[in-house]
Design a protein around this motif. Structure first.
Motif, PDB file in Angstrom:
ATOM      1  N   GLN A 171      44.704   0.752  49.907  1.00  0.00           N
ATOM      2  CA  GLN A 171      43.442   0.181  49.431  1.00  0.00           C
ATOM      3  C   GLN A 171      43.620  -1.248  48.942  1.00  0.00           C
ATOM      4  OE1 GLN A 171      40.493   2.913  47.910  1.00  0.00           O
ATOM      5  NE2 GLN A 171      40.478   1.755  46.004  1.00  0.00           N
ATOM      6  N   SER A 172      42.637  -2.094  49.217  1.00  0.00           N
ATOM      7  CA  SER A 172      42.743  -3.525  48.910  1.00  0.00           C
ATOM      8  C   SER A 172      42.896  -3.783  47.422  1.00  0.00           C
ATOM      9  CB  SER A 172      41.512  -4.263  49.450  1.00  0.00           C
ATOM     10  OG  SER A 172      40.324  -3.739  48.875  1.00  0.00           O
ATOM     11  N   ASP A 173      42.280  -2.974  46.570  1.00  0.00           N
ATOM     12  CA  ASP A 173      42.388  -3.156  45.122  1.00  0.00           C
ATOM     13  C   ASP A 173      43.183  -2.026  44.489  1.00  0.00           C
ATOM     14  OD1 ASP A 173      40.547  -1.159  45.517  1.00  0.00           O
ATOM     15  OD2 ASP A 173      39.106  -1.879  44.036  1.00  0.00           O
ATOM     16  N   ALA A 174      44.204  -1.540  45.193  1.00  0.00           N
ATOM     17  CA  ALA A 174      44.999  -0.413  44.712  1.00  0.00           C
ATOM     18  C   ALA A 174      45.567  -0.705  43.331  1.00  0.00           C
ATOM     19  CB  ALA A 174      46.132  -0.114  45.688  1.00  0.00           C
ATOM     20  N   GLU A 222      41.681  -8.156  52.129  1.00  0.00           N
ATOM     21  CA  GLU A 222      40.281  -8.521  52.360  1.00  0.00           C
ATOM     22  C   GLU A 222      39.521  -7.468  53.149  1.00  0.00           C
ATOM     23  OE1 GLU A 222      39.082 -11.013  50.735  1.00  0.00           O
ATOM     24  OE2 GLU A 222      41.109 -11.415  49.985  1.00  0.00           O
ATOM     25  N   ASP A 223      40.119  -6.319  53.379  1.00  0.00           N
ATOM     26  CA  ASP A 223      39.420  -5.254  54.093  1.00  0.00           C
ATOM     27  C   ASP A 223      40.029  -3.927  53.680  1.00  0.00           C
ATOM     28  OD1 ASP A 223      37.538  -4.172  55.840  1.00  0.00           O
ATOM     29  OD2 ASP A 223      38.925  -4.180  57.535  1.00  0.00           O
ATOM     30  N   GLU A 255      31.313   0.719  55.714  1.00  0.00           N
ATOM     31  CA  GLU A 255      31.930  -0.493  55.189  1.00  0.00           C
ATOM     32  C   GLU A 255      31.985  -0.408  53.676  1.00  0.00           C
ATOM     33  OE1 GLU A 255      28.419  -3.717  54.352  1.00  0.00           O
ATOM     34  OE2 GLU A 255      29.827  -4.099  55.961  1.00  0.00           O
ATOM     35  N   GLY A 256      32.528  -1.435  53.032  1.00  0.00           N
ATOM     36  CA  GLY A 256      32.582  -1.499  51.587  1.00  0.00           C
ATOM     37  C   GLY A 256      33.965  -1.822  51.084  1.00  0.00           C
ATOM     38  N   LEU A 257      34.201  -3.071  50.693  1.00  0.00           N
ATOM     39  CA  LEU A 257      35.489  -3.468  50.167  1.00  0.00           C
ATOM     40  C   LEU A 257      35.795  -2.691  48.891  1.00  0.00           C
ATOM     41  CD1 LEU A 257      37.850  -5.444  50.674  1.00  0.00           C
ATOM     42  CD2 LEU A 257      36.708  -7.031  49.108  1.00  0.00           C
ATOM     43  N   GLY A 258      36.994  -2.155  48.812  1.00  0.00           N
ATOM     44  CA  GLY A 258      37.380  -1.351  47.654  1.00  0.00           C
ATOM     45  C   GLY A 258      37.308   0.132  47.904  1.00  0.00           C
TER      46      GLY A 258
END
Length: 997
Positions: free
Chosen positions: A158-161, A218-219, A238-241
């Motif tokens: 995950q991008s914000d792990a 970024e994804d 979709e959905g960043l995070g």
């Protein structure tokens, strides 16, 4: 702290479909799927030859002849076999050396003929899959790094792990086409900066669902669909995070997938949790189906329309072994065990797919702290549902012992992602044993193979740069029956019906009539990982992130929703909250748990769920009787108020204040069983007796008796500096690698002064059990593991053994599961000070005349750094824990006063009345009139409930914390992310109600 998607993230539920040209274009560029020299190498390995020596050495031809003969022995075409044998005999008669090109030519032709025979299954694939059109010799697959990391399911990247990350860029969605006995491949979608994974083929054989994460930060993984006719790629979610992955097409046209949208963190680490979700083909009407503690993985549709998947399951038990198979209907109803939820073995069952037209599954048996590869098994639950009863190792078929191994199946050849073609053959990702393993191929160089149950194989696709994985036939197939949905999202509850609580193993031997009520408890899961403590026991050891109890206490916050009456015949019928992880406790007349469900069940809105009894086998037939249930389902009787997270501070401390602190208010007295506490000030003043990084001699082979004595010879031992252990073990910086179960250490240091009258401590990190000797005298010991170094008091006899000059320190550490590490620094604390434990006294009451020290049951709190909690005197006393305010070490375990089901209890069903309130000495003392104390029914049931919930301290994850402002902001941020996700899911439910499919 970075945002989680902003407007783009919020827009997910109303996403306009994104259609972009396929990166590979509509005209496919075909290349050889596996190099011929790699196929030849694999043939030679199968035939017992050395691929590096055959056909290359100018010597005799024994190896080449043996390889040809072995290949001929498995050729079924007798006429062709005879012709080949005549050629073989001619080469032998001519004395042709192994370098003679005719040997390689003959071997290649024999193996090609054998390959043609083996791959004849493809001609019938179309008929066996029930398709009416399409290309029966085509498969989609992926090329990407070997998924996993330190754990079988940590693969979201995950991008914000919050902590653990696994992302290795470079992947592709590919097409494999068999062309005669060999195969061609083409790239459908290339992802040089991302990862593509989890292909699934629609029932029409035209559309391919897959997950794609285009970049690291970024994804995130989201669902996409590839149209085989147009080459177009359409984004679905979709959905960043958020990571959406492992999607499958359902018979009704919807998509089931795993997602981190639940915004939870693993109980025993700091990694994002994935649960099962559902959406329409356009990404709208997104709904959550699973409300599970930790990961669910690899959903697949069975032939009858049900879904099978892997669920990691450890409510009130150890976390290592229960990664079992579960089943449910496509709408989320009927969630229940499929195989192995009370088993030590297999450690994990993953990648399960049904054998066509059968009730058996083909799956991978793997480990807990491991990647997603392991050994191939067939699961047949008609033979049994636990341990190895219904599990059979295959390729080849062989004995299947039920073992207890954390990293099961990680030795030798490796398998992953089997795709059954019929009852005997399948495609599979496979890495032969003995091949070099490094970099991306640390678990083996995976290629795609045809294989059968006996282990015969043919290499189909192989790539030098990326492992080949996840094959799925690109062919139309019969659509399983569509099950009408039983979910009514307008409701907030569902209904449970239990026919006879005494049926099944859970209450074996319990007299009818002993169970009066059924307690219904909900599990609430943490949003973020903030600090930790640990647990150990029969099932292993673990850390607990954002802990809400002392070590070995409850993993999760627990909400008592109420109680249902159990009728005289053992039946119960009641309503309960939907979309909530619920478990049950069978209570006696005094509100004490006789048996606890160490798992959970989930109702969908409006669902009617039923079971035969307590831990009965899932296929068990209903008991033939006429239940004496009321006319309709009961509403749960509240447990002394509205449902709330059970908090020791709010539920138990008030009764202690009323009944106990008149006697138990001396904070200077000892807690029951507590060890001496070393103050922060004394540690700050302490003098190390040797450098923290001094060189030690060590061995991992058991040394002879007397190894700890100064005169023992350790001259052949290796040398290293601490810490010793495996990289990534929390709480220790590893400088010397140690991977075996045991390590023995010896070091020496010189004293230039007399330490008589001084107190010593060993600042020790241990994972797990450790014993320390000074000049051959046992100095200290500890069991289990820690998450930070802590002081162990040195025994006076060992301190007295030290002298001026050279002294010897010896250490043994034993490890069983998970990470491992050990380091020791001996400290001089200065002159001995008075002990903290004082005034031993007797109870004098009729229940017990043994000595018991007076201790504080006050609600006064002490901060404890490692766990981030402010624990009260009363809680620490009753759980036999101690806390060092400065250094920050806390431990707890079942005591003579309070007995609970430990967090590391074993997976098999526990006997009734084996642990908990019915076995806790504290309640026995009160029953006998301890100093005239008499609890009301409510007070007694609150105290019993606390014990049977596994002694939780916190009613939510933020209660009684001593977090920093940054930690508080982190938790608030992730709670807000969870609330926004919940809002989007409510919008998805509204869309479903408005439009259905």
């Amino acid at each position: 702290m970075r945002p989680f998607g902003g407007v783009r993230w919020l827009a997910m539920a109303s996403l306009a479909l994104l259609t972009t040209p396929a990166l590979a274009g509509p005209v496919l560029q075909w290349t050889e799927a596996a190099p011929r020299d790699q196929i030849l190498r694999d043939w030679l390995q199968q035939d017992g030859a050395d691929p590096g020596a055959c056909f290359t050495e100018a010597r005799g031809h024994a190896a080449e002849r043996a390889a040809v003969e072995h290949a001929l022995s498995s050729l079924q075409d007798r006429a062709a076999g005879e012709a080949f044998r005549r050629e073989l005999q001619a080469l032998v008669a001519a004395g042709a050396p192994g370098t003679d090109a005719r040997w390689r030519d003959l071997y290649d032709r024999v193996c090609t003929a054998r390959r043609q025979e083996r791959l004849s299954w493809t001609a019938g694939l179309q008929a066996r899959t029930g398709s009416g059109s399409g290309e029966p010799r085509s498969f989609v697959y992926t090329r990407h790094y070997n998924l996993g990391g330190s754990h079988y399911a940590y693969t979201e990247g995950q991008s914000d792990a919050q902590a653990e990350r696994h992302f290795v860029a470079g992947a592709a969605l590919c097409l494999l086409k068999l062309d005669g006995p060999f195969a061609q491949t083409a790239t459908l979608v290339d992802a040089p900066t991302g990862v593509i994974r989890d292909p699934d083929v629609d029932y029409d054989g035209r559309h391919v669902l897959f997950s794609w994460k285009k970049s690291d930060r970024e994804d995130d993984y989201h669902l996409y669909e590839y149209d085989m006719e147009t080459g177009q790629v359409r984004q679905i979610t979709e959905g960043l995070g958020f990571a959406d992955y492992e999607g499958v097409y359902l018979p009704d046209g919807q998509i089931l997938f795993n997602s981190t949208r639940c915004v939870q963190i693993v109980d025993c680490w700091w990694t994002e949790v994935s649960n099962l979700y559902l959406c329409r083909r356009d990404g709208r009407a997104l709904r959550r189906l699973g409300y599970d503690q930790v990961h669910t993985n690899c959903p697949q549709v069975l032939g009858d329309g049900r879904v099978v998947y892997t669920r990691w399951d450890y409510n009130d038990r150890g976390q290592i072994f229960p990664q079992a198979l579960f089943q449910m209907n496509p709408d989320g109803t009927g969630q229940a065990e499929y195989y192995g939820n009370n088993s030590w073995f297999p450690t994990t069952l993953i990648h399960a797919r049904p054998l066509p037209g059968e009730d058996r599954l083909l799956a991978i048996a793997t480990g807990h702290h491991s990647d997603q590869s392991g050994k191939l098994v067939v699961v047949d639950r008609t033979r049994g549902q636990q341990e190895n009863e219904g599990v059979q190792l295959i390729a080849p078929v062989r004995d299947t012992p039920a073992v207890r191994v954390d990293a099961y199946g990680q030795d030798g050849e490796q398998f992953g992602y089997p795709y059954p073609v019929d009852s005997h053959t399948f495609l599979v990702a496979y890495a032969p044993a003995g091949e070099p393993r490094e970099g991306l191929f640390a678990k083996g160089h995976f290629g795609l193979y045809w294989m059968d149950m006996d282990g015969r194989r043919e290499l189909l696709a192989w790539d030098a740069a990326r492992p080949c994985n996840q094959p799925v036939a690109l062919v139309p197939r019969a659509r399983p029956p569509t099950r009408p949905s039983a979910v009514d999202y307008r409701q907030t509850q569902g209904t449970f019906f239990l026919q006879d609580i005494y049926a099944g193993a859970g209450l074996s031997g319990v007299a009818r009539g002993a169970i009066k009520r059924l307690r219904v408890v909900g599990l609430d899961f943490r949003a973020a990982g903030i600090r930790a403590n640990g647990s150990n026991g029969p099932a292993g050891a673990a850390m607990a992130s954002t802990p809400i109890a002392v070590g070995n206490g409850s993993w999760d916050v627990k909400t008592v929703y109420g109680e249902a009456e159990v009728q005289a015949d053992g039946s119960a019928w009641f309503t309960a909250p939907a979309r909530t992880a619920l478990y049950f406790q069978a209570l006696d007349a005094r509100g004490r748990a006789v048996q606890t469900m160490r798992s959970w069940a989930t109702l969908q809105p409006g669902e009617y769920a039923s079971c035969v009894g307590c831990h009965e086998p899932k296929p068990a037939a209903p008991v033939v009787s006429r239940p004496a249930t009321p006319a309709g389902p009961q509403a749960l009787r509240p447990f002394y108020g509205l449902p709330r997270g059970f908090s020791f501070i709010r539920e138990v401390q008030p009764l202690l204040d009323r009944r106990c602190i008149a006697c138990h208010a001396d904070r200077s007295a000892s807690r029951p069983g507590a060890a001496e506490v070393v103050s922060r000030e004394r540690l700050d003043r302490a003098t190390p007796l040797h450098p923290a990084d001094m060189a030690w001699q060590f061995t991992t082979d058991k040394p002879p008796t007397g190894w700890e004595q100064p005169a023992s010879d350790a001259g052949r031992w290796a040398s290293g500096v601490p810490g010793f252990g495996t990289q990534g073990t929390p709480g220790i910086q590893v400088k010397t690698v140690w991977r075996t179960p045991d390590i023995w250490l010896r070091g020496s240091f010189t004293l230039d002064r007399d330490l008589a009258g001084h107190q010593l401590a060993a600042m020790t990190y241990h994972d797990e059990d450790v014993e320390i000797y000074l000049n051959g005298v046992r100095a200290a010991e500890a069991t289990g593991y820690v998450v930070a170094a802590h002081p162990l008091a040195v025994k006076p006899a060992a301190a007295a053994a030290l002298h001026r000059g050279v002294n010897t320190i010896a250490v043994h550490c034993h490890q069983t599961v998970g990470g491992q590490g050990v380091s020791v620094v001996l400290l001089d604390l200065g002159a001995v000070e008075g002990p903290d434990t004082i005034r031993p006294m007797r109870n004098g009451g009729p229940a017990d005349s043994r000595p018991l020290r007076v201790f504080s049951l006050l609600g006064t709190q002490t901060p404890e750094a490692a766990s981030g909690r402010q624990w009260s005197d009363a809680y620490l006393a009753l759980t036999n824990a101690y806390v060092n305010p400065g250094q920050g070490y806390l431990a707890g375990h079942p005591t003579p006063l309070v007995n609970w089901v430990g967090a590391q209890s074993a997976p098999p069903i526990l006997p009734p009345n084996s642990v908990g309130a019915t076995q806790s000495r504290l309640l026995g003392m009160l029953d006998a009139g301890h100093h005239g104390v008499k609890l009301s029914t409510e007070e007694y049931e609150r105290l019993a409930c606390w014990i049977d919930l596994n002694i939780p301290y916190c009613g939510d994850y933020t209660e009684a914390n001593c977090w920093t402002d940054a930690e508080k902001a982190k938790y608030d941020h992730l709670l807000q992310k969870r609330r926004l996700s919940d809002a989007l899911e409510r919008q998805g439910v509204a869309e479903w109600l408005a439009g259905g499919l």
